[in-house]
Design an enzyme around this catalytic site. Sequence first.
Site, PDB file in Angstrom:
ATOM      1  N   TYR A   1       0.814  -1.220   0.000  1.00 26.88           N
ATOM      2  CA  TYR A   1       0.000   0.000   0.000  1.00 26.88           C
ATOM      3  C   TYR A   1       0.846   1.268   0.000  1.00 26.88           C
ATOM      4  CZ  TYR A   1      -4.019  -2.978   0.832  1.00 26.88           C
ATOM      5  OH  TYR A   1      -4.994  -3.919   0.706  1.00 26.88           O
TER       6      TYR A   1
ATOM      7  N   HIS B   1      -5.949  -1.805   9.304  1.00 22.86           N
ATOM      8  CA  HIS B   1      -5.684  -2.211   7.939  1.00 22.86           C
ATOM      9  C   HIS B   1      -5.388  -1.005   7.064  1.00 22.86           C
ATOM     10  CE1 HIS B   1      -5.875  -4.387   4.166  1.00 22.86           C
ATOM     11  NE2 HIS B   1      -5.535  -5.410   4.919  1.00 22.86           N
ATOM     12  N   PRO B   2      -4.316  -1.078   6.272  1.00 20.08           N
ATOM     13  CA  PRO B   2      -3.855   0.124   5.569  1.00 20.08           C
ATOM     14  C   PRO B   2      -4.530   0.387   4.231  1.00 20.08           C
ATOM     15  CG  PRO B   2      -2.274  -1.642   5.272  1.00 20.08           C
ATOM     16  CD  PRO B   2      -3.410  -2.214   6.077  1.00 20.08           C
ATOM     17  N   CYS B   3      -5.577  -0.361   3.865  1.00 19.00           N
ATOM     18  CA  CYS B   3      -6.056  -0.247   2.493  1.00 19.00           C
ATOM     19  C   CYS B   3      -6.555   1.153   2.145  1.00 19.00           C
ATOM     20  CB  CYS B   3      -7.127  -1.296   2.198  1.00 19.00           C
ATOM     21  SG  CYS B   3      -8.513  -1.226   3.315  1.00 19.00           S
ATOM     22  N   ARG B   4      -6.992   1.917   3.129  1.00 19.43           N
ATOM     23  CA  ARG B   4      -7.467   3.253   2.792  1.00 19.43           C
ATOM     24  C   ARG B   4      -6.542   4.359   3.277  1.00 19.43           C
ATOM     25  NH1 ARG B   4     -11.778   4.076   0.443  1.00 19.43           N
ATOM     26  NH2 ARG B   4     -11.871   6.173   1.262  1.00 19.43           N
TER      27      ARG B   4
END
Lengths: 307, 336
Positions: free
Chosen positions: A206, A257-260
């Site tokens: 990411y 969680h780093p997705c955003r």
Amino acid sequence: MVLTQKLHEAFKGTVERITNPRTVSAFKEKGVLSISEFVLAGDNLVSKCPTWSWESGEPSKRKSYLPAGKQFLITRNVPCLRRAASIEDEYEAAGGEVLLDNEDNDGWLATHGNPKDNKHEEEENLPSMETLEIGKKNTIQSISSHFGGEEEEDIPDMAEYEEPDNLIETDPATLQSTYLVAQEPDDDNILRTRTYDVSITYDKYYQTPRVWLTGYDESRMLLQPELVLEDVSQDHARKTVTIEDHPHLPGKHASVHPCRHGAVMKKIIDVLMSRGVEPEVDKYLFLFLKFVASLQHISQMEAANLL
Amino acid sequence: MTEKEKGSVLQFAPFQSAVDEGFWHRLSSLKLNKFGIDDSPIPITGFYAPCTNSRVSNHLSLIAESLPPEPSEQSSVATSLGNRNRCSVPGILYNTNTLEGFHSLDKQCLLKAEAKKIWDDIHSGKAEEDSAVLSRFLLISFADLKKWSFHYWFAFPALVLDPPATLVDLKPASQWLSLEEAESLSAACNEWRSSSVTADVPFFLVSIASNSRATIKHLKEWTSCQQDGDKFLFGFYDPCHLPTNPGWPLRNFLALICSRWNLEKVCFFCYRENRGFADLSLSLIGEALISISQGWKDPQQVPNAVGWELNRGKKVSKCISLAQSMDPIRLAVSAA
């Protein structure tokens, strides 16, 4: 772990192996960090907030694209006071709030330093890295941590091994601490303090920092990651905050969680720029921690004063 | 202060231990791959830092790096020497092969042996060269690698002053010092803490000259700096956050001060931080009176020691189960 999550992890791992780490800055355009920007921002965090330090972690898990001594950042013993303290005033004092809406309308709330301030003051305004204040919602009685609990039926009752009184002499110079009382007090006026080790790793997929939490109960026994999720709003536990292998430490740890992260950081940067503040890449982790601390998704930690 | 002049017994807040998962993972791996049934004591390193928060004390942490490296990792990078958040404390680990062995260890004897090391280091002058040896610790454990559970018990040996020291006065350093002195001491502490040479040196001397200028010195400079300070403080990194008591490391420091330097009136400085910087309203300065018995002055006679950690107020060992993250069967099930 959910299957889709597993598949994604496998995919992500493969992509990480075959892609080169980001070397060109896309900090303002995408809200992401290159490796050297991560190290730069980490150095700045360590010098401005010396409770943070770089660590090298498990040698076998070392990432070759990061300097050996600067694999990840950690701050230990961040208290998380389990009491119903209102933190809203503190937020107001720290500067306004920006609601960063996103498609699934669960609104990421990000505070930011008062943008009217010059950069120096903005730094002063960052909340202190003192406390993760946790709402009253937590069930105090469930603090079994790894000690006891239904899983440990094989462990003999330690009480039967209680030592005779002569082992620990009565020493008038030893303070009989209140937190060492044998009985768990029931009334809520007594502070029960969990503490957290908070670490920041670089997520190559990411291209953003990623936050990990390792919890300890009030007698400093490790908390199962599941119990860390108690400190996270139940709506978001296992969605935004998941339990995964730490990239540099053994065991499972709770992680945001780093997705955003990239998208949210981009919005924060845009807001700052629209107000005439030129964001500097070495300040990235300050903004990032403010954002993590303010996540509504982990509402029980919304006052997490991570700086 | 006058009503307190008679003084109360100076009480110290016990040290607390915290062991992270990495420590148990590496211990298991070393036990399986290197030590086998050899249960000889292993030198280990604990880490602590001054209290950095007004609401919670700091503790002695054990992490994977507290143990010797695994055989496969000889190329390990030099440990971050001078890491201000990791002041090392020498310790020793007795890891037994059976639960019975764990329970039958002679705890008093083991504690005495560690106390003797501290006492000898005080009298040989080693403690003045390397002050970290004043705060030793002892860990006994049994690693049940069939169930992935770990039984353990910490001790932080402290030499017991006989009779105990009396506390004359104790207040925040900011109240004890003038504004100029406090500013100068703050600056000196921040400088001490930010230099990689001194950042992890937990005991030190402070002299404050008549012009309010504070200087921090190493313990080994004691003889040379006795004359120069108008005010003289014995400083240490205090893991305790309480406004009413100093933390545990002061105990052996006082033992050094009274038995080696023959002082009877001691001004001590409990150094604490806020957000990583000196905080003199959280830090304490206290005055203690020590009048030790004749027997205490004999270097051959090791004083009594205390320090086994209580577990939630009880004299029992702790136990942690890491089956969830270590048991290969459970890991396989959860991965399926």
